[in-house]
Design a protein around this motif. Structure first.
Motif, PDB file in Angstrom:
ATOM      1  N   ALA A 100       0.829  -1.206   0.000  1.00 51.59           N
ATOM      2  CA  ALA A 100       0.000   0.000   0.000  1.00 51.59           C
ATOM      3  C   ALA A 100       0.864   1.257   0.000  1.00 51.59           C
ATOM      4  O   ALA A 100       0.550   2.241  -0.681  1.00 51.59           O
ATOM      5  CB  ALA A 100      -0.930  -0.006   1.205  1.00 51.59           C
ATOM      6  N   ARG A 106      -5.362   1.517  -6.025  1.00 55.19           N
ATOM      7  CA  ARG A 106      -6.787   1.844  -5.870  1.00 55.19           C
ATOM      8  C   ARG A 106      -7.630   0.608  -5.610  1.00 55.19           C
ATOM      9  O   ARG A 106      -8.701   0.696  -5.018  1.00 55.19           O
ATOM     10  CB  ARG A 106      -7.277   2.577  -7.123  1.00 55.19           C
ATOM     11  CG  ARG A 106      -6.774   4.008  -7.222  1.00 55.19           C
ATOM     12  CD  ARG A 106      -7.258   4.683  -8.487  1.00 55.19           C
ATOM     13  NE  ARG A 106      -6.421   4.328  -9.637  1.00 55.19           N
ATOM     14  CZ  ARG A 106      -6.652   4.755 -10.874  1.00 55.19           C
ATOM     15  NH1 ARG A 106      -7.705   5.520 -11.123  1.00 55.19           N
ATOM     16  NH2 ARG A 106      -5.851   4.425 -11.869  1.00 55.19           N
ATOM     17  N   LEU A 107      -7.174  -0.545  -6.123  1.00 52.22           N
ATOM     18  CA  LEU A 107      -7.839  -1.843  -5.891  1.00 52.22           C
ATOM     19  C   LEU A 107      -9.285  -1.831  -6.381  1.00 52.22           C
ATOM     20  O   LEU A 107     -10.175  -2.396  -5.738  1.00 52.22           O
ATOM     21  CB  LEU A 107      -7.766  -2.243  -4.411  1.00 52.22           C
ATOM     22  CG  LEU A 107      -6.353  -2.345  -3.811  1.00 52.22           C
ATOM     23  CD1 LEU A 107      -6.434  -2.811  -2.370  1.00 52.22           C
ATOM     24  CD2 LEU A 107      -5.473  -3.274  -4.633  1.00 52.22           C
ATOM     25  N   ARG A 119     -11.954  -2.927   0.265  1.00 54.11           N
ATOM     26  CA  ARG A 119     -10.501  -2.824   0.253  1.00 54.11           C
ATOM     27  C   ARG A 119      -9.988  -2.959   1.680  1.00 54.11           C
ATOM     28  O   ARG A 119     -10.424  -2.232   2.581  1.00 54.11           O
ATOM     29  CB  ARG A 119     -10.069  -1.476  -0.325  1.00 54.11           C
ATOM     30  CG  ARG A 119     -10.558  -1.248  -1.754  1.00 54.11           C
ATOM     31  CD  ARG A 119      -9.919  -0.007  -2.352  1.00 54.11           C
ATOM     32  NE  ARG A 119     -10.352   1.221  -1.708  1.00 54.11           N
ATOM     33  CZ  ARG A 119     -11.388   1.953  -2.111  1.00 54.11           C
ATOM     34  NH1 ARG A 119     -12.135   1.538  -3.132  1.00 54.11           N
ATOM     35  NH2 ARG A 119     -11.700   3.071  -1.497  1.00 54.11           N
ATOM     36  N   VAL A 121      -6.466  -3.278   4.130  1.00 52.81           N
ATOM     37  CA  VAL A 121      -5.017  -3.163   4.266  1.00 52.81           C
ATOM     38  C   VAL A 121      -4.613  -3.670   5.643  1.00 52.81           C
ATOM     39  O   VAL A 121      -5.242  -3.342   6.652  1.00 52.81           O
ATOM     40  CB  VAL A 121      -4.533  -1.710   4.049  1.00 52.81           C
ATOM     41  CG1 VAL A 121      -5.167  -0.741   5.035  1.00 52.81           C
ATOM     42  CG2 VAL A 121      -3.005  -1.633   4.132  1.00 52.81           C
ATOM     43  N   LEU A 134      -6.366   3.810  -0.940  1.00 51.67           N
ATOM     44  CA  LEU A 134      -7.159   2.751  -0.322  1.00 51.67           C
ATOM     45  C   LEU A 134      -8.293   3.301   0.529  1.00 51.67           C
ATOM     46  O   LEU A 134      -9.335   2.645   0.684  1.00 51.67           O
ATOM     47  CB  LEU A 134      -6.258   1.867   0.562  1.00 51.67           C
ATOM     48  CG  LEU A 134      -5.421   0.802  -0.135  1.00 51.67           C
ATOM     49  CD1 LEU A 134      -4.420   0.219   0.839  1.00 51.67           C
ATOM     50  CD2 LEU A 134      -6.310  -0.292  -0.686  1.00 51.67           C
ATOM     51  N   ARG A 142     -14.095   0.152   3.147  1.00 55.07           N
ATOM     52  CA  ARG A 142     -12.672   0.312   3.415  1.00 55.07           C
ATOM     53  C   ARG A 142     -12.396  -0.177   4.821  1.00 55.07           C
ATOM     54  O   ARG A 142     -13.053   0.237   5.773  1.00 55.07           O
ATOM     55  CB  ARG A 142     -12.284   1.776   3.281  1.00 55.07           C
ATOM     56  CG  ARG A 142     -12.522   2.363   1.882  1.00 55.07           C
ATOM     57  CD  ARG A 142     -12.743   3.860   1.935  1.00 55.07           C
ATOM     58  NE  ARG A 142     -14.002   4.201   2.593  1.00 55.07           N
ATOM     59  CZ  ARG A 142     -14.270   5.381   3.164  1.00 55.07           C
ATOM     60  NH1 ARG A 142     -13.344   6.328   3.175  1.00 55.07           N
ATOM     61  NH2 ARG A 142     -15.429   5.610   3.709  1.00 55.07           N
TER      62      ARG A 142
END
Length: 273
Positions: A100, A106-107, A119, A121, A134, A142
């Motif tokens: 990241a 941007r995924l 998304r 992380v 992200l 998110r």
């Protein structure tokens, strides 16, 4: 090797099967279209079923970037489209904080029709800045998994988990399933994928190989060393040609047998997954 033809009609049918609105067993398809149904249909799991896939793109000599860290063009255009299709078929895409920070991905599924997944992380120490792509508010969920109290932007779901050297992959999967995210794609980096592989949490691993020789730089998967080849993992594998890239679709986990979607018609290998 199966030559794959992902026509708009095939992809529309796969997305409909993913949503439960259609099946993959009917229709007149060419050999290439059937190969596409085999490849992507095997990724579809019943709602609520745990399924953890991973994808890694690399060169012919097993590199994922240059020594300087340039990884932007390792995968060809068809390999990138393949990755975006994989994203469109899962509940959440997961990356480690190093990826990241370095790539600021941007995924999304911007290269193909479909819905962008949540998304996620993995950021144990809270290093990812809050202006990272992200965390951008674009309608997708998110999620950040961390072991600290770092504040996050409004709307970002924070999961606090304890860490040792790293946050345990089993705890990550359990926490995401608790949030209704059952079908996961571990996208990077290579170290993160290796941790989930060694924890025996992966059901499928896609290795996308592009025809270039980098010569040096970080390797793809690096796991704990073995002394004898008899100890090596030997996953059941199907090979698909996607134009600019070749994809090795590997069944790597015992849980794969529980993940077949009953409305898909796939090849004998994928039917076991």
């Amino acid at each position: 090797m199966h030559a794959t033809d992902v026509t708009p009609e095939v992809w529309e049918r796969i997305l409909a099967a993913r949503s439960g609105a259609s099946c993959l067993c009917c229709g007149e398809w060419s050999a290439g279209e059937r190969a596409a149904i085999d490849l992507y249909g095997a990724m579809i799991a019943p709602p609520g079923t745990g399924h953890v896939s991973a994808q890694i793109g690399q060169s012919l000599d097993g590199r994922v970037a240059t020594v300087a860290g340039d990884a932007a063009d390792v995968s060809g255009p068809d390999g990138l489209a393949h990755l975006h299709r994989m994203r469109a078929l899962v509940d959440a895409v997961v990356v480690g904080v190093k990826t990241a920070l370095h790539d600021d991905p941007r995924l999304t599924v911007r290269l193909v029709p479909g819905r962008s997944p949540a998304r996620v992380v993995i950021d144990p120490s809270g290093r990812l800045p809050n202006d990272a792509h992200l965390f951008a508010e674009d309608g997708a969920r998110r999620v950040v998994i961390q072991a600290v109290d770092t504040p996050r932007p409004e709307g970002v779901e924070v999961v606090r988990l304890p860490r040792d050297e790293w946050i345990a992959p089993q705890a990550i999967v359990a926490a995401l399933r608790g949030k209704g995210l059952h079908h996961l794609l571990i996208e990077g980096g290579a170290i993160t994928i290796a941790r989930f592989l060694e924890a025996d949490l992966l059901t499928r691993l896609h290795v996308a190989v592009a025809p270039l020789l980098i010569g040096s730089g970080p390797q793809g998967l690096t796991t704990q060393p073995i002394t004898r080849l008899a100890q090596a993992r030997r996953p059941e594998t199907q090979v698909y040609g996607l134009g600019s890239d070749v994809v090795f679709d590997c069944l790597v986990g015992a849980r794969a047998a529980a993940c077949a979607w009953p409305h898909t018609a796939v090849n004998a290998s994928a039917a076991n997954g």
